[in-house]
Design an enzyme around this catalytic site. Structure first.
Site, short mmCIF file in Angstrom:
data_model
loop_
_atom_site.label_atom_id
_atom_site.label_comp_id
_atom_site.label_asym_id
_atom_site.label_seq_id
_atom_site.Cartn_x
_atom_site.Cartn_y
_atom_site.Cartn_z
N CYS A 1 -0.43 1.48 8.85
CA CYS A 1 0.52 0.87 7.95
C CYS A 1 0.31 -0.64 7.83
O CYS A 1 0.41 -1.37 8.80
CB CYS A 1 1.89 1.17 8.54
SG CYS A 1 3.22 0.82 7.47
N GLU B 1 0.81 -1.20 0.00
CA GLU B 1 0.00 0.00 0.00
C GLU B 1 0.84 1.26 0.00
O GLU B 1 2.04 1.24 0.28
CB GLU B 1 -0.96 0.00 1.18
CG GLU B 1 -0.31 -0.14 2.53
CD GLU B 1 -1.33 -0.57 3.57
OE1 GLU B 1 -1.57 -1.79 3.66
OE2 GLU B 1 -1.87 0.29 4.26
N1 SAH Z 1 10.16 0.39 8.81
C1 SAH Z 1 10.19 1.81 8.74
C2 SAH Z 1 9.09 2.43 7.90
C3 SAH Z 1 7.72 1.83 7.93
S1 SAH Z 1 6.64 2.12 9.31
C4 SAH Z 1 10.19 2.39 10.13
O1 SAH Z 1 10.11 1.64 11.09
O2 SAH Z 1 10.33 3.60 10.25
C5 SAH Z 1 6.12 3.77 9.18
C6 SAH Z 1 5.88 4.46 10.50
O3 SAH Z 1 4.58 4.13 11.06
C7 SAH Z 1 6.89 4.08 11.57
O4 SAH Z 1 7.25 5.21 12.31
C8 SAH Z 1 6.10 3.09 12.39
O5 SAH Z 1 6.67 2.89 13.63
C9 SAH Z 1 4.72 3.73 12.40
N2 SAH Z 1 3.63 2.83 12.76
C10 SAH Z 1 3.48 1.53 12.44
N3 SAH Z 1 2.36 1.02 12.96
C11 SAH Z 1 1.76 2.03 13.62
C12 SAH Z 1 0.56 2.12 14.39
N4 SAH Z 1 -0.24 1.07 14.58
N5 SAH Z 1 0.26 3.32 14.93
C13 SAH Z 1 1.05 4.40 14.73
N6 SAH Z 1 2.19 4.36 14.04
C14 SAH Z 1 2.55 3.19 13.49
#
Ligand code: SAH
Length: 349
Positions: free
Chosen positions: A330, A89
């Site tokens: 995400c 996505e």
């Molecule tokens: N792997 C990379 C990029 C992908 S995640 C990273 O860790 O930065 C993108 C962002 O969304 C990251 O900051 C991640 O920690 C956050 N994220 C993932 N799941 C989430 C959720 N359920 N609520 C809020 N932020 C979330």
């Protein structure tokens, strides 16, 4: 290797391999990256060369499978499909200064952060340079726009697919192609410290964002397994190196989980960690997912943590909630789609 994941120089070598002149490689490059096409027919390449390439080489395609349009603002969530039917996505957001697109770098992810939906099925595979570029090209063609900011914050851990993301970003930067400045690209990582040093040594002024989410090793270990490999201090040290080498400010993503990482002590620990580092904190209220149904803080609680940080002279902003009506976290859309249950979030059909 897919032809449309290659550099111009590599495509010239391909042309020579097929007994064609090197400039045919340049023509291919322009077709893929300036015209954003994947079909060689209709180009002014020799018919025989086209037939040989179609026969022996691979050209990757990216398709927009679904679009979820926000009714509140112009945000779009998109599902992209690759030739092997894997899907990822992405998000397109409109800001005053132009369009930003959040790009996925892997199908799934193996980092295992407990709150993140993208990692729940593990890593399926890395995306190739074109499979990342194609997400941007297809969006531009669909909406007839130019995307000016690229954020590697979709599914996947960019620094776990290092060679391909570097090639992708260099192709995106190419002036014959998308011609995007490195400063308008952001890599978001959970903190793969070794690769942060490698990235710094590339000497590209790409913006670096770290998903920090907690301020001490005991708590961070529990939510982000990467912290067992690279402790917070190691990651911050790598950030300092990155910031000094590129002259850039580091963004720290901080997902607020009420009662777990928003105390006075967290604010104080954060100040100590970031001392001497050019930084900015981006506060994100948790989007609870099925497997991690912890508390999303309300607006007041987020504001209150922001104030705690500001009192300590840290700069923080609260992430603007774009497309809140389509705000699946995400990786959630892809998983819902696979289970055949997207209708409740789909407003475009
Ligand atoms: N792997 C990379 C990029 C992908 S995640 C990273 O860790 O930065 C993108 C962002 O969304 C990251 O900051 C991640 O920690 C956050 N994220 C993932 N799941 C989430 C959720 N359920 N609520 C809020 N932020 C979330």
């Amino acid at each position: 290797m897919q032809l449309n994941s290659l550099t111009e120089e590599e495509l010239k070598e391909v042309a020579i391999k097929y007994n064609e002149k090197a400039f045919r490689g340049t023509q291919l490059f322009n077709l893929f990256h300036s015209q954003q096409k994947t079909d060689l027919n209709g180009s002014n390449l020799p018919k025989k060369f086209i037939e040989e390439l179609e026969d022996k080489e691979e050209i990757a395609n990216v398709k927009i499978l679904e679009e979820y349009a926000s009714k509140l603002d112009e945000t779009k969530k998109l599902l992209f499909e690759f030739d092997d039917e894997n899907i990822v996505e992405g998000v397109l957001m409109k800001y005053k200064h132009g369009y930003s697109q959040c790009v996925s770098t892997q199908v799934g992810c193996r980092m295992g952060c407990v709150f993140c939906a993208s990692t729940k099925g593990g890593l399926i595979r890395n995306l190739t340079p074109y499979e990342m570029l194609g997400q941007v090209y297809e969006v531009e063609k669909k909406y007839n726009i130019k995307v000016s900011n690229i954020i590697l914050m979709g599914s996947g851990e960019p620094l776990d697919n290092y060679e391909n993301i570097i090639k992708f970003l260099k192709l995106l930067h190419n002036e014959k192609g998308h011609n995007t400045s490195f400063r308008n690209m952001t890599i978001s990582t959970c903190g793969v410290a070794d690769k942060i040093y490698d990235l710094a040594d590339e000497n590209l002024p790409i913006t670096l964002a770290i998903s920090l989410h907690n301020t001490n090793n005991i708590s961070r270990d529990k939510i982000m397994p990467i912290n067992k490999k690279y402790k917070i201090e190691d990651t911050i040290k790598a950030c300092k190196y990155y910031s000094e080498k590129t002259g850039s400010r580091i963004t720290f993503e901080y997902t607020l989980i009420h009662g777990q990482n928003d105390s006075e002590e967290n604010a104080l620990e954060l100040r100590e960690l970031l001392r001497g580092l050019k930084s900015h904190i981006n506060l994100i209220p948790l989007n609870p997912i099925e497997e991690y149904d912890e508390k999303r803080p309300d607006r007041g609680q987020v504001e209150s943590f922001k104030k705690k940080l500001e009192k300590l002279s840290l700069t923080a902003t609260i992430r603007r909630e774009l497309g809140s009506d389509i705000n699946a976290s995400c990786g959630q859309l892809r998983r819902k789609y696979k289970r055949g249950g997207t209708s409740e979030v789909c407003s475009s059909n």
